[in-house]
Design a protein around this motif. Structure first.
Motif, mmCIF file in Angstrom:
data_model
loop_
_atom_site.group_PDB
_atom_site.id
_atom_site.type_symbol
_atom_site.label_atom_id
_atom_site.label_comp_id
_atom_site.label_asym_id
_atom_site.label_seq_id
_atom_site.Cartn_x
_atom_site.Cartn_y
_atom_site.Cartn_z
ATOM 1 N N ILE A 172 0.870 -1.172 0.000
ATOM 2 C CA ILE A 172 0.000 0.000 0.000
ATOM 3 C C ILE A 172 0.909 1.225 0.000
ATOM 4 O O ILE A 172 1.471 1.611 1.031
ATOM 5 N N HIS A 173 1.065 1.828 -1.160
ATOM 6 C CA HIS A 173 2.000 2.946 -1.295
ATOM 7 C C HIS A 173 1.493 4.211 -0.619
ATOM 8 O O HIS A 173 2.290 4.993 -0.081
ATOM 9 N N LEU A 217 -6.036 11.570 -3.732
ATOM 10 C CA LEU A 217 -4.976 10.569 -3.848
ATOM 11 C C LEU A 217 -4.211 10.731 -5.167
ATOM 12 O O LEU A 217 -2.976 10.649 -5.195
ATOM 13 N N LEU A 218 -4.940 10.945 -6.252
ATOM 14 C CA LEU A 218 -4.273 11.124 -7.545
ATOM 15 C C LEU A 218 -3.372 12.352 -7.525
ATOM 16 O O LEU A 218 -2.262 12.338 -8.078
ATOM 17 N N GLU A 219 -3.811 13.417 -6.860
ATOM 18 C CA GLU A 219 -3.003 14.627 -6.748
ATOM 19 C C GLU A 219 -1.765 14.395 -5.887
ATOM 20 O O GLU A 219 -0.652 14.794 -6.255
ATOM 21 N N GLN A 220 -1.939 13.703 -4.755
ATOM 22 C CA GLN A 220 -0.815 13.495 -3.839
ATOM 23 C C GLN A 220 0.216 12.525 -4.406
ATOM 24 O O GLN A 220 1.410 12.634 -4.105
ATOM 25 N N THR A 221 -0.240 11.548 -5.194
ATOM 26 C CA THR A 221 0.688 10.562 -5.763
ATOM 27 C C THR A 221 1.188 10.964 -7.147
ATOM 28 O O THR A 221 2.041 10.282 -7.715
ATOM 29 N N LYS A 222 0.603 12.050 -7.686
ATOM 30 C CA LYS A 222 0.943 12.517 -9.031
ATOM 31 C C LYS A 222 0.714 11.416 -10.073
ATOM 32 O O LYS A 222 1.509 11.222 -10.997
ATOM 33 N N ASP A 281 -7.794 -11.745 -6.356
ATOM 34 C CA ASP A 281 -7.942 -13.141 -6.770
ATOM 35 C C ASP A 281 -7.370 -13.395 -8.161
ATOM 36 O O ASP A 281 -6.974 -14.524 -8.473
ATOM 37 N N ILE A 282 -7.342 -12.366 -8.995
ATOM 38 C CA ILE A 282 -6.862 -12.553 -10.380
ATOM 39 C C ILE A 282 -5.623 -11.703 -10.687
ATOM 40 O O ILE A 282 -5.121 -11.739 -11.804
ATOM 41 N N ALA A 283 -5.164 -10.950 -9.702
ATOM 42 C CA ALA A 283 -4.054 -10.020 -9.936
ATOM 43 C C ALA A 283 -2.720 -10.732 -10.101
ATOM 44 O O ALA A 283 -2.502 -11.822 -9.563
ATOM 45 N N LYS A 284 -1.825 -10.099 -10.841
ATOM 46 C CA LYS A 284 -0.476 -10.605 -11.083
ATOM 47 C C LYS A 284 0.551 -9.619 -10.532
ATOM 48 O O LYS A 284 0.249 -8.438 -10.337
ATOM 49 N N PRO A 285 1.779 -10.093 -10.269
ATOM 50 C CA PRO A 285 2.825 -9.186 -9.803
ATOM 51 C C PRO A 285 2.975 -7.988 -10.736
ATOM 52 O O PRO A 285 2.977 -8.136 -11.963
ATOM 53 N N GLY A 286 3.070 -6.817 -10.150
ATOM 54 C CA GLY A 286 3.214 -5.598 -10.938
ATOM 55 C C GLY A 286 1.912 -4.876 -11.210
ATOM 56 O O GLY A 286 1.915 -3.702 -11.593
ATOM 57 N N ASP A 287 0.778 -5.575 -11.028
ATOM 58 C CA ASP A 287 -0.516 -4.920 -11.217
ATOM 59 C C ASP A 287 -0.711 -3.843 -10.150
ATOM 60 O O ASP A 287 -0.298 -4.004 -9.000
ATOM 61 N N THR A 288 -1.351 -2.772 -10.529
ATOM 62 C CA THR A 288 -1.641 -1.686 -9.591
ATOM 63 C C THR A 288 -3.148 -1.557 -9.421
ATOM 64 O O THR A 288 -3.904 -1.702 -10.384
ATOM 65 N N ASP A 304 -3.594 3.469 -2.865
ATOM 66 C CA ASP A 304 -2.757 3.172 -4.022
ATOM 67 C C ASP A 304 -2.004 1.883 -3.694
ATOM 68 O O ASP A 304 -1.121 1.870 -2.833
ATOM 69 N N ILE A 305 -2.354 0.797 -4.376
ATOM 70 C CA ILE A 305 -1.838 -0.532 -4.044
ATOM 71 C C ILE A 305 -1.110 -1.131 -5.246
ATOM 72 O O ILE A 305 -1.557 -1.006 -6.389
#
Length: 350
Positions: A172-173, A217-222, A281-288, A304-305
């Motif tokens: 969780i970034h 969140l979109l503003e803070q993480t750019k 359940d369906i996510a792969k490494p690197g998915d955001t 932001d995960i």
């Protein structure tokens, strides 16, 4: 980096179709399903409540990864249907999963975002070094008065997340919140069913707060919506999350894996956590994954995960517990009379 160590979900097998509720109360089922995008909802068994659902979700989380329960230093259960007004659900869950008495525990209530608030609290405790693992749960057996619009979607289910910094399966970034005093939905002490502000539930309730937290969140993480593989929004129905995703710039394919409300209903505190679980359940490494909850009263939590390599490693066993898709299969359908019995709307007199 703090993140998700494991996760688990529990959904009762019982269902009632929206058309069956409409049959009893004289509504037009096609108008309801067309307007809400919900076709059926989950119903708790006669012996199930927010506490039992929370325990099952937590146990499923611990099945997926070998974690010593005594290392769980905090248990927080978010719900607006805790079985006791004064008696914490979190203590029951902690003891049921084998956590040590040397832990902090509490029940959270913020309408439908209490589960994500619990995740934020566990993140802070882990990051400060006060605990090794925190267990955050969103669990509800949602209430809706007979014949009220809420009855068509108020469902049962929950999701549990083990939060820590020991090789998380998803980092969780960043997280942030947007909160105001907007009383669009409430239930006073002693009342069996909540009341709502009708047209105010959409605006200035849901859309103002989800957009507020999401844009923050979109503003803070750019970052922008295109930087995320998937997105999950609170889903009181299918219409709201699809509209807010479109307004924010997310595409339908980004929210599709987590949009489980059409055949589940609104599980309140469990809604966005279950949607996140369906995505994991369906996510792969690197998915955001972009997540934004909503709770009436009113507020939203955004996250932001990023999924890590640990999700496919030998330390994590995704198939050791049932995924959301499997839990939604093979339902047992009830007619309205049995549904009312399951929900405690019919009580036998002595």
């Amino acid at each position: 980096m703090v993140g998700i160590i494991s996760y688990g979900v529990y959904i009762p097998r019982y269902r009632i179709k929206v058309e069956e509720i409409a049959r009893v109360w004289g509504g037009n089922a096609s108008d309801i399903t067309g307007g809400l995008g919900v076709f059926e909802k989950s119903v708790p068994d006669l012996d199930e409540d927010a506490a039992t659902i929370a325990v099952e979700a937590a146990r499923n989380a611990l099945l997926r990864r070998k974690i010593n329960p005594v290392d769980i230093g905090a248990v927080y259960v978010g719900s607006e249907s805790h079985p006791y007004a004064v008696k914490p659900t979190a203590c029951t869950v902690g003891e049921a999963v084998g956590a040590t008495p040397n832990m902090t525990a509490a029940d959270y209530e913020f309408a439908c975002k209490a589960g994500t608030a619990a995740i934020q609290t566990c993140m802070g405790l882990v990051k400060s070094g006060m605990i090794k693992y925190g267990l955050a749960i969103g669990s509800d057996v949602s209430q809706g008065a007979p014949g009220d619009a809420l009855e068509y979607t108020a469902a049962a289910g929950g999701a549990a997340y083990v939060i820590g910094n020991d090789d998380p399966i998803a980092t969780i970034h960043h997280t942030c919140s947007f909160t105001t005093d907007t009383p669009d939905f409430w239930r006073r002490e002693g009342q069996d069913y909540p009341r709502h502000g009708g047209r105010f539930t959409g605006d200035p309730g849901y859309f103002k707060h989800v957009k507020g937290a999401s844009n923050l969140l979109l503003e803070q993480t750019k970052k922008s919506p295109k930087d995320f593989t998937y997105a999950v929004f609170h889903q009181p129905n299918a219409k709201f999350p699809q509209k807010v995703a479109r307004d924010l710039g997310f595409k339908p394919e980004q929210i599709k894996p987590g949009l489980v409300v059409p055949h589940l209903g609104n599980t309140y505190s469990g809604a966005s956590p279950i949607g996140l679980a369906a995505t994991l359940d369906i996510a792969k490494p690197g998915d955001t994954i972009f997540v934004c909850s909503f709770g009436s009263g009113a507020g939203s939590d955004a996250f932001d995960i990023e999924v890590t390599d640990a999700i496919t490693s030998d330390m994590f066993h995704r198939n050791a517990a049932p995924g959301v898709e499997k839990l939604l299969k093979d339902p047992i359908y009830l007619d309205y009379a049995l549904y009312a019995k399951h929900k405690g709307k019919l009580v036998m007199q002595a």
